[in-house]
Design an enzyme around this catalytic site. Structure first.
Site, PDB file in Angstrom:
ATOM      1  N   GLU A 133       0.851  -1.202   0.000  1.00 25.83           N
ATOM      2  CA  GLU A 133       0.000   0.000   0.000  1.00 25.83           C
ATOM      3  C   GLU A 133       0.881   1.244   0.000  1.00 25.83           C
ATOM      4  OE1 GLU A 133      -2.566   1.635  -0.502  1.00 25.83           O
ATOM      5  OE2 GLU A 133      -4.030   1.291   1.116  1.00 25.83           O
ATOM      6  N   ASP A 134       0.383   2.330  -0.565  1.00 26.20           N
ATOM      7  CA  ASP A 134       1.156   3.580  -0.569  1.00 26.20           C
ATOM      8  C   ASP A 134       1.156   4.256   0.796  1.00 26.20           C
ATOM      9  OD1 ASP A 134      -1.544   4.157  -0.745  1.00 26.20           O
ATOM     10  OD2 ASP A 134      -1.360   5.611  -2.369  1.00 26.20           O
ATOM     11  N   ASP A 137      -3.343   6.142   6.425  1.00 21.65           N
ATOM     12  CA  ASP A 137      -3.721   7.456   6.968  1.00 21.65           C
ATOM     13  C   ASP A 137      -4.536   7.183   8.232  1.00 21.65           C
ATOM     14  OD1 ASP A 137      -5.091  10.010   7.281  1.00 21.65           O
ATOM     15  OD2 ASP A 137      -4.415  10.523   5.278  1.00 21.65           O
ATOM     16  N   PHE A 186      -1.573  16.559   3.616  1.00 22.55           N
ATOM     17  CA  PHE A 186      -1.949  15.780   2.448  1.00 22.55           C
ATOM     18  C   PHE A 186      -0.786  15.746   1.478  1.00 22.55           C
ATOM     19  CE2 PHE A 186      -4.249  14.218  -1.209  1.00 22.55           C
ATOM     20  CZ  PHE A 186      -5.072  13.273  -0.614  1.00 22.55           C
ATOM     21  N   VAL A 187      -0.306  14.546   1.164  1.00 18.43           N
ATOM     22  CA  VAL A 187       0.873  14.406   0.301  1.00 18.43           C
ATOM     23  C   VAL A 187       0.493  13.816  -1.055  1.00 18.43           C
ATOM     24  CG1 VAL A 187       2.538  14.241   2.184  1.00 18.43           C
ATOM     25  CG2 VAL A 187       1.444  12.158   1.337  1.00 18.43           C
ATOM     26  N   ARG A 199      -0.061  11.998  -9.799  1.00 18.60           N
ATOM     27  CA  ARG A 199       0.571  10.670  -9.769  1.00 18.60           C
ATOM     28  C   ARG A 199       1.873  10.669 -10.568  1.00 18.60           C
ATOM     29  NH1 ARG A 199      -3.224   7.234  -7.385  1.00 18.60           N
ATOM     30  NH2 ARG A 199      -5.394   7.504  -8.021  1.00 18.60           N
TER      31      ARG A 199
END
Ligand code: HPA
Ligand code: MG
Length: 223
Positions: A133-134, A137, A186-187, A199
């Site tokens: 997963e990236d 959060d 938020f990145v 992206r």
């Protein structure tokens, strides 16, 4: 993973100016700063791959969580193949792709859509899964995904997340492997998006208010 094992990214120590590195022209006005340059991401992935291979003794089904996880997945798989070959262990890798979407603008919508067919899910029975997963959060998406996958009786499930956000909204979930713990902002970049934009940016950056406004989805227009 124990917190001493990941890189703690703080805005004091990690705050590169946009002109320290190369940024696509079309995003120049939309970013606050560069949080993690691409080269550092790549070095960290090498270390994570080595750890994962050390902890593994048999076939792995690596599950890429799309779309945000695709870049991390590709780079992690390359490094894992390298370390598997070096270690001379028998660890065949097979690949799966899961599509999960839960964010509109910078907010979690609460619902998670998982895109594997029933046949593909049944195939996971008895397998050792590595979910890639990236970002974790709030953790809610991953907790829901794990609950869903458990129903199909995999032999084991481990999670590797490139980023773990330090947010008071966290449900407390901590993945087995973490690249970087990042501040509560938020990145975007390195395949992480804001409403499908950014992206195509190599570095992980903090989006600014201009960017948020420019690429916002007006909720009233949502169907
Ligand atoms: N950036 C991109 N996608 C995300 C984030 C983020 O900060 N948090 C959860 N999904
Ligand atoms: Mg995502």
């Amino acid at each position: 993973m124990d917190p001493s094992m990941w890189i703690d990214v703080t805005s004091e120590r990690f705050n590169y100016s946009l002109n320290h590195f190369v940024i696509p022209r079309h995003y120049e006005n939309d970013l606050e700063n560069i949080l993690i340059p691409n080269g550092l991401i790549m070095d960290r992935i090498e270390a994570l791959a080595q750890l994962i291979v050390q902890d593994t003794d048999g076939p792995i089904v690596a599950c890429c969580v799309l779309k945000g996880g695709h870049q991390f997945f590709a780079d992690l798989m390359n490094q894992m193949k390298k370390w598997i070959t070096k270690s001379r262990k028998h660890i065949p890798l097979s690949l799966e792709f899961i599509k999960v979407k839960s964010y509109v603008n910078d907010r979690s919508t609460g619902d998670v859509q998982i895109s594997l067919t029933e046949d593909e899910l049944k195939d996971l029975e008895g397998k050792h899964l590595l979910i890639v997963e990236d970002i974790i959060d709030t953790g809610n998406t991953m907790v829901r995904l794990l609950k869903h996958l458990e129903q199909y009786s995999p032999a084991s499930v481990r999670v590797a997340s490139l980023l773990l956000k330090k947010t008071p909204l966290s449900c407390g979930y901590i993945p087995d492997y973490v690249g970087f713990a990042i501040p509560d902002a938020f990145v975007v970049g390195y395949a992480l998006d804001y409403n499908e934009h950014f992206r195509d940016l190599d570095h992980i950056c903090v989006i600014n208010e201009t960017g948020k406004t420019k690429y916002a989805i007006k909720q009233a227009e949502e169907k």
